[in-house]
Enzyme design. Structure first.
Site, PDB file in Angstrom:
ATOM      1  N   GLN A  14       0.817  -1.212   0.000  1.00 45.85           N
ATOM      2  CA  GLN A  14       0.000   0.000   0.000  1.00 45.85           C
ATOM      3  C   GLN A  14       0.855   1.268   0.000  1.00 45.85           C
ATOM      4  OE1 GLN A  14      -3.218  -0.029  -0.462  1.00 45.85           O
ATOM      5  NE2 GLN A  14      -3.614  -2.209  -0.140  1.00 45.85           N
ATOM      6  N   LYS A  50      -1.860  -3.373  -7.764  1.00 43.43           N
ATOM      7  CA  LYS A  50      -2.385  -2.235  -7.004  1.00 43.43           C
ATOM      8  C   LYS A  50      -1.767  -0.921  -7.480  1.00 43.43           C
ATOM      9  CE  LYS A  50      -2.741  -5.152  -2.884  1.00 43.43           C
ATOM     10  NZ  LYS A  50      -4.153  -5.366  -2.558  1.00 43.43           N
ATOM     11  N   CYS A  55      -8.723  -8.846   5.004  1.00 43.81           N
ATOM     12  CA  CYS A  55      -7.583  -9.731   5.270  1.00 43.81           C
ATOM     13  C   CYS A  55      -6.761  -9.243   6.463  1.00 43.81           C
ATOM     14  CB  CYS A  55      -6.688  -9.915   4.046  1.00 43.81           C
ATOM     15  SG  CYS A  55      -7.548 -10.606   2.636  1.00 43.81           S
TER      16      CYS A  55
HETATM   17  C1  PLP Z   1      -0.827  -4.490   3.001  1.00 44.68           C
HETATM   18  C2  PLP Z   1      -1.042  -5.646   2.089  1.00 44.68           C
HETATM   19  N1  PLP Z   1      -0.233  -6.709   2.156  1.00 44.68           N
HETATM   20  C3  PLP Z   1      -0.379  -7.767   1.349  1.00 44.68           C
HETATM   21  C4  PLP Z   1      -1.369  -7.820   0.403  1.00 44.68           C
HETATM   22  C5  PLP Z   1      -1.477  -9.037  -0.453  1.00 44.68           C
HETATM   23  O1  PLP Z   1      -1.342  -8.733  -1.805  1.00 44.68           O
HETATM   24  P1  PLP Z   1      -1.607  -9.843  -2.891  1.00 44.68           P
HETATM   25  O2  PLP Z   1      -2.934 -10.434  -2.566  1.00 44.68           O
HETATM   26  O3  PLP Z   1      -1.588  -9.114  -4.189  1.00 44.68           O
HETATM   27  O4  PLP Z   1      -0.507 -10.845  -2.776  1.00 44.68           O
HETATM   28  C6  PLP Z   1      -2.249  -6.734   0.290  1.00 44.68           C
HETATM   29  C7  PLP Z   1      -3.338  -6.707  -0.692  1.00 44.68           C
HETATM   30  O5  PLP Z   1      -4.416  -7.238  -0.581  1.00 44.68           O
HETATM   31  C8  PLP Z   1      -2.078  -5.629   1.156  1.00 44.68           C
HETATM   32  O6  PLP Z   1      -2.904  -4.579   1.089  1.00 44.68           O
END
Ligand code: PLP
Lengths: 152, 425
Positions: free
Chosen positions: B213, B236, B376
């Site tokens: 982020q 993102k 999450c």
């Molecule tokens: C702070 C953070 N860490 C990890 C992730 C995991 O990213 P990804 O699902 O693209 O591996 C996200 C996104 O959902 C996130 O916002």
């Protein structure tokens, strides 16, 4: 706007939940979570001396999940497993219908209000979670229908 | 400063309607939309240079390899990294697992009496430190590593305001690894990662930062963060899905056991055993995501043209506006810092008496796409005693009118539920 989802019946059950946190002599319980949103529900199941089911639930979640649990407990309480089975099957079918099915009010009563939910894939799990917990608790308590015919 | 209306033309999806009304996209924290420049770069590659990279010697294979490695260079420069320190992964989650498995695999090999770098050997008596505001992606892999090795998991808690509570003693002489999120995807908090990484190094531990982020939203130079590893996702930051970055110090990457093994990551292969290529190839087993790398490089160029300082300023203004407007709504509580000091653009909130799912649904019916749920970060929600939140996240293509529409959506949810339902517990 959202009338297809938030039917009066749903809002009424959300506001005045039936069968929530009722003390019963429980034979089994099932705790289900919706991992995408964190909603939780616990359904307890017991049996009256005449063989009919006793259902109680507790949980937290959105209006759809809470109203569905309330409707579920109202529909299933006092029914035999054999009487409950076709209702459960009809509700499952309705949830899979993508809004294409005319629900049978004879069988589903208040649960027909959830027909609109089946148009929103993200909300189907909300409506189903208490019903899943019910089925799971029935299996644990060996209180599933002995016959599998839909129209007994 | 860039012109939002002008750049919105680069994002065709933003002019579509949903549920019969114009789309207002406020879920870029989950994934951003993609400009045509990124899509065209991928398409151009497939139409002109498509071939497998790092294998084969024909003209297309050379062009493809060259495009792939140039993409790596562009992405490395975007965050001030050295090109050999940039490993392509599927997403941020895979990058974090890659590091967790380096520990796990090194520990397994050490048990077999094999020669491994002791910095990656971990066991009972050792600790790993995270925070209570981690995305599951930066929590569960460390729980698994602890379960496999007997190491202990510790964490920094969160203050009522939504800041890290950096208590002394959490990181101590038992600590072998520290991993923290740079900007929380739920609270919006920007953490003092440099300070935490320095604490880790002071006790001889290695450190990692989750940049998911932050890299999309502010200028980031990986070396200034003081970390040994960093991971983030391309999707993102205007890039395609299916590509993420693991950055690591070359000295470490080259002594870590590999994560996925097979073709392309080897040096020499015999029937009995094999040796491995240096990083980054060491961690890129199999045919990689070439088009996605090229798309992500184009996204980096797009953002560089806008200027990351401008991107940050633009979002700071929007965040200040969002916080102010939410503050005017009775019954709405923001979970996370209430001003823009050390804070990014993820704004989570709860509405009294209305479940976040229902808030999100009413907003959606007005075309406003926001995220609902635990994002999450289930332990973070638990910390604030909420089952879930509704979250607004903005990006370069959002302006105040989008926030106004979101506020209107919240008000309509309050009217709808407030009028009909006084929710009983
Ligand atoms: C702070 C953070 N860490 C990890 C992730 C995991 O990213 P990804 O699902 O693209 O591996 C996200 C996104 O959902 C996130 O916002």
């Amino acid at each position: 706007m959202s009338e297809d989802l938030y039917q009066e019946i749903i809002l009424d059950h959300y506001k005045n939940p039936r069968g929530k946190r009722v003390e019963i002599d429980s034979l089994a319980q099932s705790h289900q979570v919706n991992p995408t949103c964190g909603d939780e529900i616990t359904v307890e199941i017991g049996q009256n001396s005449d063989g009919t089911l006793l259902v109680s639930y507790d949980g937290q979640g959105c209006s759809i999940s809470q109203a569905s649990a309330s409707v579920m407990s109202e529909l299933i309480n006092g029914k035999t497993p054999e009487q409950a089975a076709p209702i459960q099957a009809a509700f499952m079918e309705l949830m899979k219908s993508k809004g294409q099915l005319e629900p049978d009010e004879e069988v589903l009563e208040d649960a027909i209000a959830f027909a609109g939910v089946s148009k929103y894939p993200a909300r189907i799990k909300c409506a189903l979670i208490s019903w899943m917990a019910l089925s799971d608790a029935q299996i644990k308590a060996s209180l599933t229908a002995k016959t599998t015919t839909r129209n007994e | 400063m860039f012109d939002v209306n002008e750049l919105r033309a680069d994002f065709p999806i933003l002019s579509r309607s949903v549920r019969g009304v114009p789309l207002v996209y406020l879920d870029s924290g989950a994934t951003s939309q993609k400009p045509t420049q990124v899509l065209d770069a991928e398409r151009h590659f497939y139409e002109n240079s498509n071939a497998v990279v790092h294998r084969g010697a024909h003209a297309l294979a050379e062009e493809a390899t060259d495009a792939y490695e140039r993409a790596r260079q562009t992405i490395a420069s975007f965050v001030g990294a050295h090109v050999d320190e940039v490993v392509f992964t599927k997403n941020a989650t895979e990058g974090i697992n890659l590091v967790a498995y380096a520990f796990s695999n090194a520990t397994d090999k050490a048990r077999q009496g094999l020669d491994v770098d002791q910095r990656f050997v971990i066991g009972p008596g050792d600790s790993i430190v995270v925070t209570e505001m981690e995305h599951h992606a930066n929590l569960v892999p460390w729980q698994e590593l602890c379960a496999k090795t007997g190491a202990h998991l510790r964490w920094f808690g969160i203050t009522e305001e939504g800041r890290l509570n950096i208590e002394p003693g959490v990181i101590d002489s038992t600590t072998k690894f520290v991993s923290v999120v740079h900007q929380s995807n739920l609270l919006g908090t920007i953490n003092p990662v440099r300070e935490i990484m320095d604490m880790a190094h002071a006790v001889g531990a290695l450190g990692m930062v989750d940049l998911c982020q932050s890299v999309p939203h502010m200028p980031v130079n990986v070396h200034e963060l003081g970390a040994d590893f960093a991971s983030w996702s391309g999707h993102k930051m205007l890039g395609p899905t299916g590509i993420g970055i693991l950055w690591g110090r070359a000295e470490l990457l080259n002594v870590m056991p590999p994560f996925l093994t097979g073709g392309s990551m080897i040096e020499m292969v015999h029937m009995e055993q094999s040796t491995y290529a240096p990083a980054p190839q060491r961690f890129e087993a199999g045919v990689p995501m070439v088009a996605q790398a090229i798309g992500l490089a184009r996204a980096c160029e797009y953002l560089t043209d806008l200027g990351m300082e401008n991107v940050f300023q633009h979002e700071q203004e929007l965040t200040a506006y969002t916080l102010a407007e939410l503050g005017k709504l009775p019954g709405v509580r923001v979970i996370g810092p209430l001003d823009t000091h050390d804070r990014g653009s993820a704004v989570s909130f709860v509405v009294d008496g209305i479940h976040p799912h229902d808030v999100g649904h009413l907003m959606d019916s007005m075309g406003v796409a926001v995220r609902v749920g635990h994002h999450c970060c289930w332990p973070t929600c638990r910390r604030f005693d909420v089952p879930a939140t509704t979250r607004i996240t903005t990006y370069i293509y959002n302006d105040k009118s989008d926030i106004d529409q979101a506020i209107a959506g919240i008000k309509s949810a309050q009217e709808f539920f407030g009028a009909t339902v006084a929710v009983s517990a």
